[in-house]
Design an enzyme around this catalytic site. Structure first.
Site, PDB file in Angstrom:
ATOM      1  CE  LYS A 189      56.218 -76.190-102.261  1.00 22.75           C
ATOM      2  NZ  LYS A 189      57.411 -77.057-102.174  1.00 22.75           N
ATOM      3  N   GLY A 242      58.271 -77.211-112.788  1.00 21.57           N
ATOM      4  CA  GLY A 242      58.635 -78.497-112.211  1.00 21.57           C
ATOM      5  C   GLY A 242      58.351 -79.640-113.156  1.00 21.57           C
ATOM      6  CB  SER A 243      58.239 -83.251-112.544  1.00 20.12           C
ATOM      7  OG  SER A 243      57.206 -83.360-111.579  1.00 20.12           O
ATOM      8  N   GLY A 247      53.005 -81.110-112.480  1.00 21.69           N
ATOM      9  CA  GLY A 247      52.336 -80.032-113.230  1.00 21.69           C
ATOM     10  C   GLY A 247      50.884 -80.375-113.525  1.00 21.69           C
ATOM     11  CD  GLU A 264      57.716 -71.721-118.331  1.00 23.64           C
ATOM     12  OE1 GLU A 264      58.231 -72.569-119.096  1.00 23.64           O
ATOM     13  OE2 GLU A 264      57.479 -70.549-118.659  1.00 23.64           O
ATOM     14  CB  CYS A 298      63.751 -77.441-117.917  1.00 25.17           C
ATOM     15  SG  CYS A 298      64.105 -75.695-118.109  1.00 25.17           S
ATOM     16  CD  GLU A 397      62.904 -83.551-117.561  1.00 29.09           C
ATOM     17  OE1 GLU A 397      61.989 -83.775-116.755  1.00 29.09           O
ATOM     18  OE2 GLU A 397      63.260 -82.410-117.896  1.00 29.09           O
TER      19      GLU A 397
HETATM   20  P1  NAD Z   1      58.621 -81.568-108.853  1.00 30.00           P
HETATM   21  O1  NAD Z   1      57.466 -81.519-109.765  1.00 30.00           O
HETATM   22  O2  NAD Z   1      58.857 -82.796-108.068  1.00 30.00           O
HETATM   23  O3  NAD Z   1      58.530 -80.398-107.768  1.00 30.00           O
HETATM   24  C1  NAD Z   1      58.387 -79.043-108.165  1.00 30.00           C
HETATM   25  C2  NAD Z   1      57.699 -78.276-107.051  1.00 30.00           C
HETATM   26  O4  NAD Z   1      56.371 -78.785-106.903  1.00 30.00           O
HETATM   27  C3  NAD Z   1      58.366 -78.400-105.681  1.00 30.00           C
HETATM   28  O5  NAD Z   1      58.299 -77.149-105.026  1.00 30.00           O
HETATM   29  C4  NAD Z   1      57.491 -79.419-104.963  1.00 30.00           C
HETATM   30  O6  NAD Z   1      57.514 -79.291-103.559  1.00 30.00           O
HETATM   31  C5  NAD Z   1      56.128 -79.048-105.526  1.00 30.00           C
HETATM   32  N1  NAD Z   1      55.126 -80.110-105.437  1.00 30.00           N
HETATM   33  C6  NAD Z   1      55.307 -81.450-105.525  1.00 30.00           C
HETATM   34  N2  NAD Z   1      54.128 -82.094-105.391  1.00 30.00           N
HETATM   35  C7  NAD Z   1      53.185 -81.148-105.215  1.00 30.00           C
HETATM   36  C8  NAD Z   1      51.774 -81.176-105.017  1.00 30.00           C
HETATM   37  N3  NAD Z   1      51.100 -82.324-104.965  1.00 30.00           N
HETATM   38  N4  NAD Z   1      51.112 -79.997-104.862  1.00 30.00           N
HETATM   39  C9  NAD Z   1      51.776 -78.814-104.911  1.00 30.00           C
HETATM   40  N5  NAD Z   1      53.107 -78.728-105.092  1.00 30.00           N
HETATM   41  C10 NAD Z   1      53.816 -79.870-105.264  1.00 30.00           C
HETATM   42  O7  NAD Z   1      59.889 -81.193-109.751  1.00 30.00           O
HETATM   43  P2  NAD Z   1      61.413 -81.220-109.343  1.00 30.00           P
HETATM   44  O8  NAD Z   1      61.869 -82.632-109.260  1.00 30.00           O
HETATM   45  O9  NAD Z   1      61.593 -80.322-108.155  1.00 30.00           O
HETATM   46  O10 NAD Z   1      62.099 -80.488-110.600  1.00 30.00           O
HETATM   47  C11 NAD Z   1      62.553 -81.138-111.741  1.00 30.00           C
HETATM   48  C12 NAD Z   1      61.602 -80.921-112.892  1.00 30.00           C
HETATM   49  O11 NAD Z   1      61.396 -79.531-113.124  1.00 30.00           O
HETATM   50  C13 NAD Z   1      62.111 -81.473-114.220  1.00 30.00           C
HETATM   51  O12 NAD Z   1      61.077 -82.146-114.877  1.00 30.00           O
HETATM   52  C14 NAD Z   1      62.509 -80.206-114.987  1.00 30.00           C
HETATM   53  O13 NAD Z   1      62.506 -80.369-116.393  1.00 30.00           O
HETATM   54  C15 NAD Z   1      61.477 -79.248-114.518  1.00 30.00           C
HETATM   55  N6  NAD Z   1      61.888 -77.855-114.750  1.00 30.00           N
HETATM   56  C16 NAD Z   1      61.261 -77.138-115.725  1.00 30.00           C
HETATM   57  C17 NAD Z   1      61.668 -75.828-115.998  1.00 30.00           C
HETATM   58  C18 NAD Z   1      61.017 -75.008-117.088  1.00 30.00           C
HETATM   59  O14 NAD Z   1      61.168 -73.801-117.072  1.00 30.00           O
HETATM   60  N7  NAD Z   1      60.328 -75.612-118.040  1.00 30.00           N
HETATM   61  C19 NAD Z   1      62.696 -75.253-115.258  1.00 30.00           C
HETATM   62  C20 NAD Z   1      63.306 -76.021-114.266  1.00 30.00           C
HETATM   63  C21 NAD Z   1      62.894 -77.325-114.014  1.00 30.00           C
END
Ligand code: NAD
Length: 508
Positions: A189, A242-243, A247, A264, A298, A397
């Protein structure tokens, strides 16, 4: 709608999907969604590119059925055959580096030269894991009895992977390759803002001969299709990139289902520069650490810790370098930094800069802050000085091209400041003192740490976070163990077993 830009995006997409339909990729077919409309926006102009429909809840069930069937086929192949097909997937991806990079550059707003590198990395991920399909052995355990006991590493089954918008192409290859290497099927997804390159990767690896249904992509929102996928009983593990806030929601949902997850998440990594460092190299490293990918990384070195004796001089060096960075249209060959990917993130970055200024930080030199949003979501590299580690701007962040420079006095001081963060994703130290480099690297809490360098990663080396940056590991052999479960097999070997059914001592 900018017709010229939209045409460029559609042409790049139609290289792979001639109908131009944007939907979910399930069992080898692109299927239109039935949910609400989602806009894809051009980060370089802020104008609408295209719209598509959220997958809708039914497609999550269909995708799971496809993945279950795909996993049966895939798991029945010999390990060597899976390796050959993954090698072929690497070849097909290599043959498509330029069109994939173009698509990613336009849709995600990332500089084309970065996208070419990321497309190549994705091909390498399939090639690397192609070599691992038949090399992760179990063990024979010397149990204290006449029994034979051995372990097998078995696939989890169907895994759900949820990924963000900042590096969609890289991230999908990063997670798909180790998952299928171990015989799993995948439901991916991607972010609703950047689904296109994931759809393309799924279709290309199928062209290489990997069976339909092994990799399926659900396009849509997290709160709709992400949650619908999570609730499917076929899902046996979730890998979330993601965030931190999302997470935690994912981990809670996984816990309620009783399934494991890998998180992650984000970071606020400390890049520590001592007075004895090679300052020219450290300066280039500090810029790459935070300004690469416009800080939407990240592992960005977002806290620059500088020894007080060189603080003013070094911070000025970084700001001077930052002012020379070429900000521009993503597909232009010499663009070093593109726009911020989306409006929400653009607003967040600008509000964090304003907050920093309110807290007493100062912008170094003549760094401009933000370019007018009408011209796209561009933010110039920004260096903030006079920052202390307790300010919000040093703790949250920002995920943009904004570095906060914090002075320190001693080695002990530097380590204390570096560790005074809820995160623990990455970090670096710059010094010519080898003993100090090892001491600092062993004491800073971070899943990845660099000495006299920054931001180098490789598919063979483990990657993941400490503390609020997440848990579990991706890349290398560690990713393979995440995507498998261990079975312990017992064999009766005694001619005349001492116990009636040979199961002493027992566990209840
Ligand atoms: P986000 O958490 O908003 O979204 C990430 C994913 O989660 C998207 O696909 C989104 O549609 C999905 N999502 C959102 N709400 C959800 C829910 N309630 N249920 C299921 N899925 C859901 O993050 P973002 O803004 O897309 O990305 C930025 C963040 O990602 C930053 O915090 C960055 O540090 C982190 N990141 C971490 C790594 C790593 O490897 N540690 C790598 C890249 C980005």
């Amino acid at each position: 709608m900018s017709t010229h830009q939209t045409k460029a995006l559609l042409d790049a997409y139609k290289n792979f999907f001639p109908t131009g339909v944007i939907g979910s990729y399930i069992n080898g077919e692109l299927q239109s969604g039935t949910g609400s409309e989602i806009s894809l926006v051009n980060p370089a102009t802020g104008e609408l590119f295209l719209t598509y429909k959220d997958a809708g809840p039914d497609l999550a069930g269909n995708a799971c059925q496809a993945a279950l069937a795909g996993q049966q086929l895939w798991g029945a192949l010999s390990h060597a055959e899976r390796g050959r097909l993954m090698q072929e997937a690497g070849r097909v991806l290599r043959a498509n580096i330029e069109p994939i990079a173009q698509l990613e550059s336009i849709s995600a707003g990332k500089p084309i030269r970065d996208c070419r590198g990321e497309a190549l990395r994705v091909a390498e991920m399939f090639e690397y894991y192609a070599g691992w399909t038949d090399k992760l052995y179990g063990n024979v355990i010397p149990v204290p009895s006449g029994h034979l006991n051995y372990t097998r590493r078995e696939p989890m089954g169907v895994v759900l992977q949820i990924t963000p918008w900042n590096a969609p192409l890289f991230t999908c290859g990063w997670q798909i390759a180790p998952a299928i290497c171990m015989g799993n099927a995948v439901l991916l997804k991607p972010s609703e803002l950047t689904p296109l390159s994931s759809l393309v990767v799924a279709s290309l690896i199928e062209k290489a001969g990997i069976p339909k249904g092994v990799v399926n992509v659900l396009a849509g929102y997290g709160h709709t299709i992400g949650q619908a996928a999570l609730s499917q009983m076929a899902i046996k593990k979730v890998v979330f990139v993601g965030s931190p806030a999302t997470g935690r929601k994912i981990a809670s949902a996984a816990a309620l289902r009783g399934i494991p997850c890998v998180l992650e998440l984000g970071g606020k990594s400390a890049n520590i520069v001592f007075e004895d460092a090679d300052l020219d190299r450290a300066c280039v490293g500090a810029q790459a650490a935070i300004f690469g990918s416009a800080g939407q990384s990240c592992v960005a070195g977002s806290r620059l810790l500088v020894q007080r004796s060189i603080y003013d001089h070094f911070v000025q060096m970084v700001a001077d370098g930052a002012n020379k960075i070429r900000l521009g249209e993503p597909t232009t060959a010499d663009t070093e930094i593109g726009p911020i990917q989306n409006a929400t993130q653009f607003k967040h970055i600008n509000s964090m800069i304003q907050l920093g200024l309110k807290e007493g930080a100062q912008i170094v030199g003549d760094t401009q802050v933000a370019v007018d949003q009408k011209d796209g979501y561009f933010v110039r590299p920004t260096v903030l000085k006079n920052v202390t580690n307790d300010m919000e701007v040093a703790r949250t962040e920002i995920f943009g091209p904004v570095v906060v420079a914090i002075p320190f006095d001693t080695e002990e001081d530097a380590i204390k400041i570096a560790n005074d963060s809820e995160f623990g994703l990455a970090g670096a130290v710059w010094t010519k003192d080898i003993g100090r480099a090892f001491r600092v690297s062993s004491r800073v809490k971070a899943g990845t740490f660099w000495i006299n360098m920054y931001k180098v990663i490789n598919v063979a080396s483990p990657f993941g976070g400490y503390d609020a940056s997440g848990y579990g590991r991706s890349s290398g052999i560690d990713a393979l163990t995440e995507y498998t479960q261990v079975k312990s097999v017992w064999v009766e070997t005694a001619a005349n077993p001492a116990q009636p059914f040979g199961y002493a001592p027992t566990i209840d």
